[in-house]
Write an enzyme that holds these catalytic residues in place. Structure first.
Site, PDB file in Angstrom:
ATOM      1  N   LYS B  54       0.779  -1.264  -0.054  1.00 24.42           N
ATOM      2  CA  LYS B  54      -0.101  -0.073   0.119  1.00 24.42           C
ATOM      3  C   LYS B  54       1.020   1.279  -0.060  1.00 24.42           C
ATOM      4  CE  LYS B  54      -3.615  -2.465   2.405  1.00 24.42           C
ATOM      5  NZ  LYS B  54      -4.438  -2.764   3.597  1.00 24.42           N
ATOM      6  N   GLN B  98      -4.100  -1.323   9.854  1.00 23.24           N
ATOM      7  CA  GLN B  98      -4.225  -2.268   9.109  1.00 23.24           C
ATOM      8  C   GLN B  98      -4.803  -3.461  10.081  1.00 23.24           C
ATOM      9  OE1 GLN B  98      -3.010  -3.245   6.089  1.00 23.24           O
ATOM     10  NE2 GLN B  98      -3.722  -5.297   6.356  1.00 23.24           N
ATOM     11  N   ASP B 121     -10.617   3.172   4.359  1.00 23.30           N
ATOM     12  CA  ASP B 121     -11.140   1.979   4.376  1.00 23.30           C
ATOM     13  C   ASP B 121     -12.715   1.851   4.269  1.00 23.30           C
ATOM     14  OD1 ASP B 121      -9.285   0.142   3.902  1.00 23.30           O
ATOM     15  OD2 ASP B 121      -8.569  -0.265   5.955  1.00 23.30           O
TER      16      ASP B 121
END
Lengths: 285, 285
Positions: B54, B98, B121
């Protein structure tokens, strides 16, 4: 086949009686009483009637009344200020902003000021998110009433095909989520759907919330299906729904009338939400 | 029939190139650069690889890197403190925590601290509510990638029957909402669904996000349907999806491979969300 008419008036009465008992128990347990704040802005006659009914039924269930009436010239800032005061008032369990607001005032930013645990209409973005995520929160009243009617009629939802006609924020979307949370296999039909009739005919459970008078008739419904009519319209011969009731008699397995079906459930679920809000309230300190 | 293979690798590259151009334009216009904060807790090897990918792709799109690595002994309070600092930092456009967190730490309360306009997200309750309500906000990356693949392949969604297999928070639920927002008629199939095969065979567009290796084969799919495989599993002969790819060749109209289908889209959509977050950021003052 015989069609079982689902009696919303009787089921709503049962909910109100159950809430009344639970409010009593809450008062005994906590020494505090659930309270409902109804905020009415302006002089719309229909809104006045709705608010009066909500207040009367709440009072009769033992819920404390916190009514606020702002005049038609109230600004968005006036409304927001009132909501902020009610949000801060620990005696107020639930806040209901009666819609529509007078023309020119956007309701959504006012609604967003209601804390999620006081949002008894289930309209804030947080409440919508909690419902979508399957988390505890307050869910909108009319869709909750639909589920209560299905449950009261003993209709099994898990694994069965449910079709929701309409995808409104107030009914179609949330009722689809609630049916799915109960393990139904849910399809949402809307104005852009092709072959809507064929899709509606797949339904074991058909919830019609299209807002179109007499939209759904015998050819749209599988024999034996349970049909819940959320529509309510003023026709020439009184109130009518989204469903052609007479056509479905002897064809549907279960059917809600209009009036006397979903209609009475909305306020009953509002009372239940107010009690739930009192239970959700953060404990002081 | 000929099956068109939807090339996620190429489509993801196109998205990244487009984001790179748009980041350049954003920098020229505003004098500030979008920034992505990746928060990694502990030493899970897979998570380290994901975060590294990422960050690398973000850097290559011109997005500023704000990486935070907390050790495996970090407490919930440590994580929350880090998120609060990143939330307050105007140079940080998007925050990605994460997952999974080390055992024993509940991720959801940490995630809820991310402001909705930095929630790249799309996992917070507010983001979920905004998506359900059809309001502007940040939507989860993998479901967005599914829609981008369908669009890139030129597949019409409006009025067509879409079936989503799986109702997870991360993929099934949001992709169903996105398909409905694009005017598809959507049915969600899940573990409790009866007659799942018959329902999947109705689909013009079938999105399989069941998390079950090789669940869906030729008998489950109508000839000519577009099939998007969200699954990814490590099989004995490499990565496999939820779909038996070989069986659908010559039967489906469109098909995504695994790997090289949905997989590459997730990070591409993360980059797009980071730019969008930079655009959503409240202006100072």
């Amino acid at each position: 086949m015989d069609t079982i008419i689902i009696d919303g008036t009787a089921i709503a009465r049962g909910v109100r009686e159950s809430v009344t008992r639970d409010v009593d128990a809450f008062v005994s347990r906590t020494g505090t009483r659930p309270g409902l704040a109804t905020v009415l802005v302006g002089d719309d006659p229909a809104s006045q009637v709705y608010v009066r009914n909500k207040r009367r039924q709440a009072a009769s269930a033992g819920i404390a009344d916190f009514h606020r009436h702002l005049d038609a010239e109230a600004t968005a800032a006036d409304i927001d200020g009132e909501i902020d005061r009610l949000a801060a008032d620990t005696a107020v369990s639930g806040i209901l902003l009666q819609l529509p607001l007078p023309e020119g005032i956007d309701s959504s930013s006012s609604i967003e000021r209601i804390p999620w645990f006081k949002d008894v209409d289930g309209l804030t973005t947080t409440s919508v998110g909690l419902l979508a995520r399957g988390r505890p929160g307050l869910q909108p009243c009319t869709p909750s009433g639909v589920i209560t009617l299905l449950d009261a009629a003993g209709i099994d939802l898990a694994g069965r095909e449910a079709v929701v006609v309409g995808r409104s924020e107030l009914v179609g979307r949330p009722v689809a989520q609630m049916l799915q949370a109960r393990n139904a296999t849910v399809t949402v039909v809307h104005s852009r759907t092709r072959n809507a009739q064929a899709i509606m005919r797949r339904a074991d459970i058909l919830v019609v919330a299209a807002g179109v008078p007499h939209l759904v008739g015998r050819d749209d419904v599988a024999e034996g299906a349970a049909v819940i009519d959320v529509g309510i319209h003023r026709g020439t011969a009184g109130l009518i729904g989204d469903v052609r009731f007479d056509e479905l008699l002897g064809h549907a397995g279960y059917l809600t009338p209009v009036p006397g079906g979903v209609g009475p459930m909305t306020i009953a679920e509002l009372l239940r939400n107010t009690l739930k809000a009192a239970e959700l309230a953060p404990t002081s300190g």
